[in-house]
Design an enzyme around this catalytic site. Structure first.
Site, PDB file in Angstrom:
ATOM      1  N   GLY A  31      32.656  48.365   2.858  1.00  0.00           N
ATOM      2  CA  GLY A  31      33.814  48.104   2.011  1.00  0.00           C
ATOM      3  C   GLY A  31      33.646  48.722   0.628  1.00  0.00           C
ATOM      4  O   GLY A  31      32.856  49.639   0.451  1.00  0.00           O
ATOM      5  N   LEU A  33      35.812  50.544  -0.745  1.00  0.00           N
ATOM      6  CA  LEU A  33      36.099  51.926  -0.347  1.00  0.00           C
ATOM      7  C   LEU A  33      36.482  52.779  -1.548  1.00  0.00           C
ATOM      8  O   LEU A  33      37.228  52.359  -2.428  1.00  0.00           O
ATOM      9  CB  LEU A  33      37.221  51.960   0.700  1.00  0.00           C
ATOM     10  CG  LEU A  33      36.947  51.216   2.008  1.00  0.00           C
ATOM     11  CD1 LEU A  33      38.059  51.478   3.021  1.00  0.00           C
ATOM     12  CD2 LEU A  33      35.590  51.592   2.609  1.00  0.00           C
ATOM     13  N   HIS A  34      35.956  54.003  -1.564  1.00  0.00           N
ATOM     14  CA  HIS A  34      36.200  54.935  -2.674  1.00  0.00           C
ATOM     15  C   HIS A  34      36.435  56.336  -2.107  1.00  0.00           C
ATOM     16  O   HIS A  34      36.532  56.498  -0.871  1.00  0.00           O
ATOM     17  CB  HIS A  34      35.024  54.896  -3.658  1.00  0.00           C
ATOM     18  CG  HIS A  34      33.671  55.052  -2.992  1.00  0.00           C
ATOM     19  ND1 HIS A  34      33.323  56.156  -2.254  1.00  0.00           N
ATOM     20  CD2 HIS A  34      32.612  54.207  -2.927  1.00  0.00           C
ATOM     21  CE1 HIS A  34      32.096  56.025  -1.796  1.00  0.00           C
ATOM     22  NE2 HIS A  34      31.643  54.836  -2.174  1.00  0.00           N
ATOM     23  N   HIS A  37      34.336  57.485   0.832  1.00  0.00           N
ATOM     24  CA  HIS A  37      34.781  56.962   2.136  1.00  0.00           C
ATOM     25  C   HIS A  37      36.046  57.688   2.600  1.00  0.00           C
ATOM     26  O   HIS A  37      36.197  57.993   3.780  1.00  0.00           O
ATOM     27  CB  HIS A  37      35.083  55.463   2.046  1.00  0.00           C
ATOM     28  CG  HIS A  37      33.894  54.616   1.730  1.00  0.00           C
ATOM     29  ND1 HIS A  37      33.769  53.920   0.563  1.00  0.00           N
ATOM     30  CD2 HIS A  37      32.767  54.367   2.453  1.00  0.00           C
ATOM     31  CE1 HIS A  37      32.622  53.250   0.574  1.00  0.00           C
ATOM     32  NE2 HIS A  37      31.998  53.506   1.695  1.00  0.00           N
ATOM     33  N   LYS A 149      25.181  61.397   0.910  1.00  0.00           N
ATOM     34  CA  LYS A 149      24.601  60.707  -0.246  1.00  0.00           C
ATOM     35  C   LYS A 149      23.410  59.840   0.162  1.00  0.00           C
ATOM     36  O   LYS A 149      22.416  59.773  -0.527  1.00  0.00           O
ATOM     37  CB  LYS A 149      25.664  59.858  -0.937  1.00  0.00           C
ATOM     38  CG  LYS A 149      25.342  59.643  -2.375  1.00  0.00           C
ATOM     39  CD  LYS A 149      25.861  58.343  -2.889  1.00  0.00           C
ATOM     40  CE  LYS A 149      24.723  57.420  -3.091  1.00  0.00           C
ATOM     41  NZ  LYS A 149      24.938  56.072  -2.760  1.00  0.00           N
ATOM     42  N   ARG A 187      28.121  51.201  -5.636  1.00  0.00           N
ATOM     43  CA  ARG A 187      27.281  50.565  -6.655  1.00  0.00           C
ATOM     44  C   ARG A 187      27.546  51.109  -8.062  1.00  0.00           C
ATOM     45  O   ARG A 187      27.069  50.534  -9.048  1.00  0.00           O
ATOM     46  CB  ARG A 187      25.800  50.700  -6.298  1.00  0.00           C
ATOM     47  CG  ARG A 187      25.406  49.807  -5.120  1.00  0.00           C
ATOM     48  CD  ARG A 187      23.902  49.761  -4.916  1.00  0.00           C
ATOM     49  NE  ARG A 187      23.507  48.726  -3.975  1.00  0.00           N
ATOM     50  CZ  ARG A 187      23.249  48.933  -2.685  1.00  0.00           C
ATOM     51  NH1 ARG A 187      23.372  50.151  -2.170  1.00  0.00           N
ATOM     52  NH2 ARG A 187      22.885  47.930  -1.907  1.00  0.00           N
TER      53      ARG A 187
END
Ligand code: PAF
Length: 284
Positions: A31, A33-34, A37, A149, A187
């Site tokens: 989740g 989400l950015h 994603h 990443k 994060r």
């Protein structure tokens, strides 16, 4: 987009899709989400008839002193992002649905998980492995998409899929960055405005390593030193590791040879936030 909370319901849907020979692309997430994603979801759409995304903050991959409780949870926004990026089914199980109280099985992956992230986060990759095997068995995807990443995670996933004969092709997609070079990550929400400005230093450290490699540097210690020197110009940085390693197995030869495919691996604390990043480099 349909939101599914139970294994029983998603099983029914998947069985139906499989009967219709639909190609299923799967993007597992925790989740928050950015754009990173979103790029995985877009890749999934290109290769698949049906895109399934999961949102599950997986407790077994967090150590006892890690950020499981404060990990960003933003389901409402995740639903918007998933819809905008053509997800067909969003699987959002509860913790009990995934880990009933009588769960006894664990998974252990050798070698790859004793170093770098695995060494600093004991049990992390075992938790990642366990949840992914469970999700792969539930979703039965033709393709599963992961961001570069988390480089070591991509190696671990490929190894598990190979060792356990999972019939899913793993697709690794490029890291998405801010203009500062900072890799986009859930994060990053822990960073203050000020830290967000400073965080581009990870990218600068990797650029400085690339610079000296382009000028002919082949010695691992010197390349590592170039990254450390940049990072340590910031007093708020504490380095967990900053190392150039072989991309295939994360081993560390002293001198690199032409043709070597390598990866710069970074993990640092900026203030209280742990950030990781990497960049692939081939020696000529
Ligand atoms: O990369 C992540 O977000 C997680 O490790 C994953 C793959 C969704 C497993 O929980």
């Amino acid at each position: 987009m349909k939101i599914i909370n139970t294994i029983e319901e998603i099983n029914e849907i998947i069985n139906h899709l499989k009967k219709q020979n639909k190609i299923i692309g799967f993007v597992p997430t925790m989740g928050a989400l950015h754009k990173g994603h979103a790029s995985l979801l877009n890749e999934a759409k290109k290769l698949s008839d049906i895109v399934v995304a999961s949102v599950f903050v997986n407790p077994t991959q967090f150590g006892p002193n890690e950020d499981y409780n404060k990990y960003p949870r933003s389901l409402e926004n995740d639903i918007v992002v998933a819809e905008e990026n053509n997800v067909d089914y969003m699987f959002v199980p509860s913790t009990l649905e995934i880990y009933p109280t009588n769960t006894l099985t664990t998974i252990h992956i050798n070698k790859l998980t004793n170093i770098f992230e695995g060494k600093l986060r004991p049990g992390h990759f075992e938790g990642v492995g366990l949840i992914l095997i469970k999700l792969f068995n539930i979703i039965k995807p033709n393709y599963a998409f992961f961001g570069q990443k988390d480089y070591q995670q991509t190696l671990v996933v490929k190894q598990i899929v190979k060792d356990l004969n999972v019939d899913t092709k793993i697709i690794v997609c490029p890291t998405i960055r801010l203009t500062s070079g900072l890799a986009i990550s859930s994060r990053n929400t822990y960073l203050s405005e000020d830290e967000l400005q400073q965080a581009g230093i990870l990218f600068k450290a990797m650029e400085s390593a690339k610079d000296i490699i382009e000028k002919g540097e082949r010695n691992r210690s010197n390349i590592n030193a170039a990254m450390r020197n940049v990072l340590l110009t910031n007093k708020n940085i504490k380095i967990d590791y900053a190392s150039i390693v072989m991309a295939e197995d994360l081993t560390e030869p002293n001198i690199f040879q032409p043709g070597d495919i390598t990866v710069l691996l970074l993990a640092v604390y900026l203030g209280n936030t742990r950030l990781i990043d990497n960049s692939l480099i081939t020696f000529y």
